[in-house]
Design a protein around this motif. Structure first.
Motif, PDB file in Angstrom:
ATOM      1  N   ASP A 549       0.810  -1.210   0.000  1.00 44.83           N
ATOM      2  CA  ASP A 549       0.000   0.000   0.000  1.00 44.83           C
ATOM      3  C   ASP A 549       0.847   1.266   0.000  1.00 44.83           C
ATOM      4  OD1 ASP A 549       0.878  -0.755   2.631  1.00 44.83           O
ATOM      5  OD2 ASP A 549      -0.346   0.890   3.397  1.00 44.83           O
ATOM      6  N   ALA A 550       2.162   1.119   0.121  1.00 45.58           N
ATOM      7  CA  ALA A 550       3.049   2.282   0.191  1.00 45.58           C
ATOM      8  C   ALA A 550       3.329   2.814  -1.216  1.00 45.58           C
ATOM      9  CB  ALA A 550       4.355   1.918   0.876  1.00 45.58           C
ATOM     10  N   VAL A 551       3.460   4.134  -1.300  1.00 46.79           N
ATOM     11  CA  VAL A 551       3.774   4.802  -2.568  1.00 46.79           C
ATOM     12  C   VAL A 551       5.088   5.555  -2.389  1.00 46.79           C
ATOM     13  CG1 VAL A 551       3.040   6.510  -4.272  1.00 46.79           C
ATOM     14  CG2 VAL A 551       1.344   5.056  -3.152  1.00 46.79           C
ATOM     15  N   VAL A 552       6.019   5.325  -3.314  1.00 48.73           N
ATOM     16  CA  VAL A 552       7.285   6.051  -3.317  1.00 48.73           C
ATOM     17  C   VAL A 552       7.353   6.865  -4.607  1.00 48.73           C
ATOM     18  CG1 VAL A 552       9.796   5.901  -3.171  1.00 48.73           C
ATOM     19  CG2 VAL A 552       8.361   4.179  -2.032  1.00 48.73           C
ATOM     20  N   CYS A 553       7.613   8.160  -4.464  1.00 43.56           N
ATOM     21  CA  CYS A 553       7.617   9.048  -5.632  1.00 43.56           C
ATOM     22  C   CYS A 553       8.821   9.994  -5.536  1.00 43.56           C
ATOM     23  CB  CYS A 553       6.317   9.846  -5.683  1.00 43.56           C
ATOM     24  SG  CYS A 553       6.130  10.861  -7.182  1.00 43.56           S
ATOM     25  N   LEU A 554       9.396  10.334  -6.695  1.00 44.62           N
ATOM     26  CA  LEU A 554      10.557  11.226  -6.756  1.00 44.62           C
ATOM     27  C   LEU A 554      10.188  12.523  -7.464  1.00 44.62           C
ATOM     28  CD1 LEU A 554      13.282   8.643  -7.931  1.00 44.62           C
ATOM     29  CD2 LEU A 554      12.545   9.162  -5.589  1.00 44.62           C
ATOM     30  N   PHE A 555      10.677  13.626  -6.931  1.00 45.34           N
ATOM     31  CA  PHE A 555      10.540  14.928  -7.582  1.00 45.34           C
ATOM     32  C   PHE A 555      11.946  15.467  -7.863  1.00 45.34           C
ATOM     33  CE2 PHE A 555       6.552  14.335  -5.461  1.00 45.34           C
ATOM     34  CZ  PHE A 555       5.603  14.920  -6.286  1.00 45.34           C
ATOM     35  N   GLY A 556      12.178  15.955  -9.081  1.00 48.51           N
ATOM     36  CA  GLY A 556      13.506  16.445  -9.472  1.00 48.51           C
ATOM     37  C   GLY A 556      14.309  15.418 -10.224  1.00 48.51           C
ATOM     38  N   ALA A 557      13.763  14.237 -10.435  1.00 47.43           N
ATOM     39  CA  ALA A 557      14.409  13.184 -11.220  1.00 47.43           C
ATOM     40  C   ALA A 557      13.291  12.295 -11.782  1.00 47.43           C
ATOM     41  CB  ALA A 557      15.363  12.356 -10.365  1.00 47.43           C
ATOM     42  N   PRO A 558      13.455  11.818 -12.993  1.00 48.30           N
ATOM     43  CA  PRO A 558      14.605  12.000 -13.893  1.00 48.30           C
ATOM     44  C   PRO A 558      14.675  13.379 -14.549  1.00 48.30           C
ATOM     45  CG  PRO A 558      12.900  10.794 -15.016  1.00 48.30           C
ATOM     46  CD  PRO A 558      12.415  10.960 -13.607  1.00 48.30           C
ATOM     47  N   MET A 559      13.549  14.103 -14.571  1.00 48.94           N
ATOM     48  CA  MET A 559      13.550  15.428 -15.191  1.00 48.94           C
ATOM     49  C   MET A 559      13.966  16.459 -14.159  1.00 48.94           C
ATOM     50  SD  MET A 559      10.465  17.323 -17.191  1.00 48.94           S
ATOM     51  CE  MET A 559      10.700  18.933 -17.960  1.00 48.94           C
ATOM     52  N   ALA A 560      14.941  17.271 -14.503  1.00 47.12           N
ATOM     53  CA  ALA A 560      15.416  18.301 -13.578  1.00 47.12           C
ATOM     54  C   ALA A 560      14.299  19.300 -13.294  1.00 47.12           C
ATOM     55  CB  ALA A 560      16.630  19.008 -14.163  1.00 47.12           C
ATOM     56  N   GLN A 561      14.080  19.577 -12.007  1.00 44.14           N
ATOM     57  CA  GLN A 561      13.060  20.537 -11.568  1.00 44.14           C
ATOM     58  C   GLN A 561      13.665  21.386 -10.460  1.00 44.14           C
ATOM     59  OE1 GLN A 561      10.296  17.490 -10.429  1.00 44.14           O
ATOM     60  NE2 GLN A 561       9.032  17.721 -12.272  1.00 44.14           N
ATOM     61  N   GLU A 562      13.874  22.637 -10.738  1.00 40.86           N
ATOM     62  CA  GLU A 562      14.462  23.512  -9.728  1.00 40.86           C
ATOM     63  C   GLU A 562      13.556  23.639  -8.505  1.00 40.86           C
ATOM     64  OE1 GLU A 562      15.538  27.240 -11.349  1.00 40.86           O
ATOM     65  OE2 GLU A 562      17.005  26.422 -12.771  1.00 40.86           O
ATOM     66  N   ASP A 563      12.246  23.506  -8.694  1.00 41.73           N
ATOM     67  CA  ASP A 563      11.288  23.647  -7.593  1.00 41.73           C
ATOM     68  C   ASP A 563      10.785  22.287  -7.111  1.00 41.73           C
ATOM     69  OD1 ASP A 563       9.957  23.067  -9.935  1.00 41.73           O
ATOM     70  OD2 ASP A 563       8.240  24.363  -9.513  1.00 41.73           O
ATOM     71  N   HIS A 564      11.672  21.285  -7.126  1.00 42.54           N
ATOM     72  CA  HIS A 564      11.230  19.933  -6.778  1.00 42.54           C
ATOM     73  C   HIS A 564      10.656  19.865  -5.364  1.00 42.54           C
ATOM     74  CE1 HIS A 564      15.004  19.383  -4.482  1.00 42.54           C
ATOM     75  NE2 HIS A 564      15.601  19.999  -5.497  1.00 42.54           N
ATOM     76  N   ALA A 565      11.191  20.620  -4.425  1.00 45.65           N
ATOM     77  CA  ALA A 565      10.673  20.584  -3.051  1.00 45.65           C
ATOM     78  C   ALA A 565       9.257  21.158  -2.988  1.00 45.65           C
ATOM     79  CB  ALA A 565      11.604  21.349  -2.123  1.00 45.65           C
ATOM     80  N   VAL A 566       9.025  22.262  -3.692  1.00 45.48           N
ATOM     81  CA  VAL A 566       7.690  22.877  -3.711  1.00 45.48           C
ATOM     82  C   VAL A 566       6.689  21.930  -4.374  1.00 45.48           C
ATOM     83  CG1 VAL A 566       6.341  24.837  -4.539  1.00 45.48           C
ATOM     84  CG2 VAL A 566       8.695  25.179  -3.761  1.00 45.48           C
ATOM     85  N   ARG A 567       7.114  21.301  -5.487  1.00 42.88           N
ATOM     86  CA  ARG A 567       6.222  20.351  -6.165  1.00 42.88           C
ATOM     87  C   ARG A 567       5.856  19.191  -5.236  1.00 42.88           C
ATOM     88  NH1 ARG A 567       6.077  20.188 -11.902  1.00 42.88           N
ATOM     89  NH2 ARG A 567       7.184  21.911 -12.894  1.00 42.88           N
TER      90      ARG A 567
END
Length: 754
Positions: A549-567
């Protein structure tokens, strides 16, 4: 990239040295020469006396001039008059761009011309040509003086008054000149001191060539003779000149060099490496003893031209006691070049500036450069090859790394234009010719190879990226990543990202309820995972994996996102809201609760493809991922829903509302970190929750000072007002526990064991 650049350089170099690029190089060189050096001011040291159509017409239409000088080619009496006038006008020297290798029918005219030259003392230099039919000369003895061919019994010179002639003069004796004396008159000491041979008169032909001797009457009277052979490139254009030649017996110099040697008092001409020396003066030339001509523009703009008839008119006026019609200072101290400009004289040659330039432009340009200027020389072969490799390498690197379609279209054009500008600026500023065709070919070749790589190899890579990520990211983001060429390094790289972990509270109990109906469990779980995943994908997240039931998701990879923390924060809040709506729907249907806890943390992790030969996927590993998982589990201890780490807060603090929960020390770490509860986006926190957060922060400050009773009092009051606030209740429980059993060595940091 290095391989592409090297192969492109080798191909371009082979094409250059085989001569296949010669025509292209000539076109590029001519255009650069015209555009960057074609605006030179008129020379102040050289004046051209032109045998133009105006002069030819004027002489042919004047009966008296016809009697005295005849038709073209004129009797040498005319050149005697011109020499007298130029001497009177103060000319420094005269260079006659023609040959006088045939005796006149009236030999007294030759002798009279010679006598005038001796009397005036005007430095007068005449051209000579080489021919395959000419006979070789004897070896010149440069220790002996130049002989006089004219016998002492020669008739007196022509009268200085116009138009008397030699009609009554006695028949002159025929000049006799020994073979050695003739060689001494035509040859000039020239050598190479670097061990290389002088340029051969034979050129590329196998037929031996030797100088054609001038009429004997002029030997000893004319100041010197020099070669005026046409030196044209393969396309017939005059771009270069040599300075000294050998026929295997004697050495000879070109007409401008012969004149310049006397003006400088030089007894010989030497070439060494890339240097031409006469007396104390040196010029930079190419290693083969030649140099390109810096024309500076067409003949009509570079040199003041005076019609021949104007000089003759001034001689007549001077003879009649009248003032000259030309500017009195026109010839004073100048070198005068005499040559034909009329089309009918068959001395029209091609230069970079025009295909119909009079041949004398070459002599005038060389004279002007020798007086005060610089020749154009080729850059060393190593420089050309180095530039070629550099251009090829830059092309390969740029196109194979950028992979941007507009750049792929524009770069070859920009490359050729840039090389053209570079060639032109070097011609103008340093008189150096850097080859353009060879590096342009290498650059374009490398560009084509890079494009082939991009559209063959790289296209397979992008297809792999599309297949690998289309299920884990929004399709639009995958295509945007491919279009912008922000392709991830699948072999792994360190980069800062934000990780999202979520889990359902009590999922084990949840699943036990459906042990008799597993298909219903799958349907419920799929609905839940789709809901959470959709919220994350809309914020640009990349689904890493599902662990039950756990979900693991990445922000800022593979596509570079300067605002990955905000997203990630927006995605977490959106997932929370979506799950709240899903919980209501599940309650209405009698399904178990799907209360979800979320952990978010930003850190530098190692991201890439991990796995075995049988199964691998794109994911991230590192302490940052571990902390995100720990934060998700820590929500239970604090009664919170979304817990974020300190780096996430630092990056997103301008966009979110948070509550500082505590300082914690995770298992296996000695350093404490501050953790926060994510409450809302900036400006969206209601007044009641803001009041609760303020009271919690007040109590947290008292708690850290070990003032547990005071902290408990604040928390009790707030718990009575907001009994549903989990963090308030959890901190209150801890304060009461410490009141009953005071901790030892309390530092205000909580330990998270799991």
């Amino acid at each position: 990239m290095l391989g592409v650049a090297l192969v492109a350089t080798l191909i371009a170099g082979a094409a250059q040295w085989s001569g296949r690029l010669e025509g292209t190089e000539h076109i590029a060189y001519d255009e650069a020469l015209i555009r960057y050096t074609g605006d030179r001011k008129a020379s102040g040291q050289v004046v051209v006396v032109a045998i133009d159509q105006q002069s030819i017409d004027a002489i042919s239409q004047d009966a008296q001039l016809q009697v005295n000088f005849g038709n073209w080619p004129y009797t040498r009496t005319l050149w005697a008059r011109v020499a007298q006038e130029l001497k009177a006008a103060g000319a420094r020297a005269v260079l006659f761009d023609a040959v006088m290798d045939e005796r006149a029918s009236d030999e007294s005219a030759d002798l009279g011309f010679a006598q005038v030259l001796r009397e005036t003392g005007l430095p007068f230099y005449v051209g000579m040509v080489s021919s395959g039919s000419a006979k070789p000369l004897a070896r010149a003895d440069f220790q002996s003086p130049v002989p006089l061919a004219t016998p002492e019994s020669a008739p007196p010179p022509p009268s200085d008054t116009f138009p008397e002639e030699f009609e009554d003069a006695p028949a002159p004796a025929t000049p006799v000149l020994e073979a050695g004396a003739l060689a001494r008159a035509l040859a000039f000491p020239a050598s190479r001191t670097d061990g290389k041979p002088l340029q051969s008169l034979q050129g590329t032909s196998r037929v031996p060539r030797y100088p054609v001797p001038p009429t004997p009457a002029l030997v000893g009277a004319v100041s010197g003779f020099g070669l005026v052979d046409t030196e044209a490139d393969g396309d017939g254009s005059m771009r270069r000149t040599h300075f000294a030649f050998t026929d295997g017996i004697n050495t000879y110099v070109t007409l401008p060099v012969r004149m310049m040697a006397d003006l400088l008092g030089a007894k010989e001409v030497t070439l060494s490496g890339r240097t031409l020396r006469m007396g104390e003066r040196t010029w930079h030339v190419d290693a083969d003893g030649s140099a390109a001509l810096d024309y500076g523009g067409p003949l009509e703009t570079r040199f003041r031209q005076v019609p021949l008839i104007a000089v003759l008119d001034d001689w007549i006026r001077r003879g009649h006691g009248k003032s000259p019609g030309l500017d009195p200072g026109l010839f004073r101290g100048k070198v005068v070049v005499i040559g034909g400009t009329a089309v009918g004289l068959n001395d029209i040659k091609a230069t970079p500036f025009s295909s119909t330039q009079p041949g004398l432009v070459k002599q005038a340009t060389v004279v002007d450069t020798l007086l005060s200027g610089a020749f154009i020389t080729d850059a060393p072969a190593g420089v050309d090859l180095g530039l070629t490799f550099l251009v090829a390498l830059v092309s390969a690197v740029l196109l194979m790394t950028a992979r941007w379609t507009p750049l792929e279209v524009v770069w070859p054009v920009a490359l050729v234009a840039g090389l053209f500008v570079l060639t032109g600026l070097l011609l103008k500023t340093s008189h150096t010719h850097v080859r353009m065709a060879m590096p342009a070919l290498a650059g374009v070749g490398a560009s084509v190879a890079a494009l082939a790589f991009n559209h063959l190899v790289a296209n397979r890579e992008t297809q792999f990226i599309r297949q690998a990520f289309h299920r884990f990211m929004e399709p639009k983001l995958v295509e945007q990543m491919i279009r912008s060429r922000q392709l991830p390094r699948l072999d792994g790289e360190n980069k800062e990202i934000t990780a999202f972990f979520s889990d359902i509270r009590g999922f084990s109990t949840f699943s036990e309820r459906f042990k008799e109906d597993p298909r219903q469990l799958v349907r419920i779980l799929n609905t839940y995972l789709t809901t959470v995943s959709g919220a994350l994908l809309r914020e640009g997240g990349c689904l890493d994996k599902y662990i039950g039931d756990a979900v693991v998701c990445l922000f800022g990879a593979p596509m570079a996102q300067e605002d990955h923390a905000v997203r990630a924060c927006r995605g977490a809040l959106a997932a929370k809201a979506a799950v709240e709506a899903l919980r209501q729907d599940f309650r209405a249907k009698g399904f178990p609760d799907v209360y979800t806890r979320i952990g978010v943390n930003s850190a530098v992790n190692f991201v890439g493809n991990f796995g075995s030969d049988q199964l691998f996927s794109y994911t991230a590993i590192g302490d940052g991922m571990n902390l995100a998982a720990r934060l998700e589990g820590a929500n239970k201890a604090y009664g919170s829903v979304i817990m974020i780490g300190p780096r996430t807060y630092e990056l997103a603090r301008e966009h979110i509302e948070v509550r500082e929960l505590d300082r914690v020390r995770v298992a296996g770490k000695t350093e404490a970190v501050t953790v926060y509860e994510l409450l809302a986006l900036k400006g969206q926190l209601d007044a009641s929750t803001r009041h609760t957060v303020a009271r919690y922060h007040e109590a947290l400050g008292l708690y850290r000072e070990a003032r547990f009773a005071e902290a408990a009092a604040v928390l009790e009051a707030e718990a009575a007002r907001s009994p549903e606030d989990g963090p308030t209740g959890k901190l209150l429980e801890r304060c009461r526990e410490y009141l009953e059993s005071p901790p030892e060595n309390f530092d205000g940091v909580a330990n998270l064991e799991k």
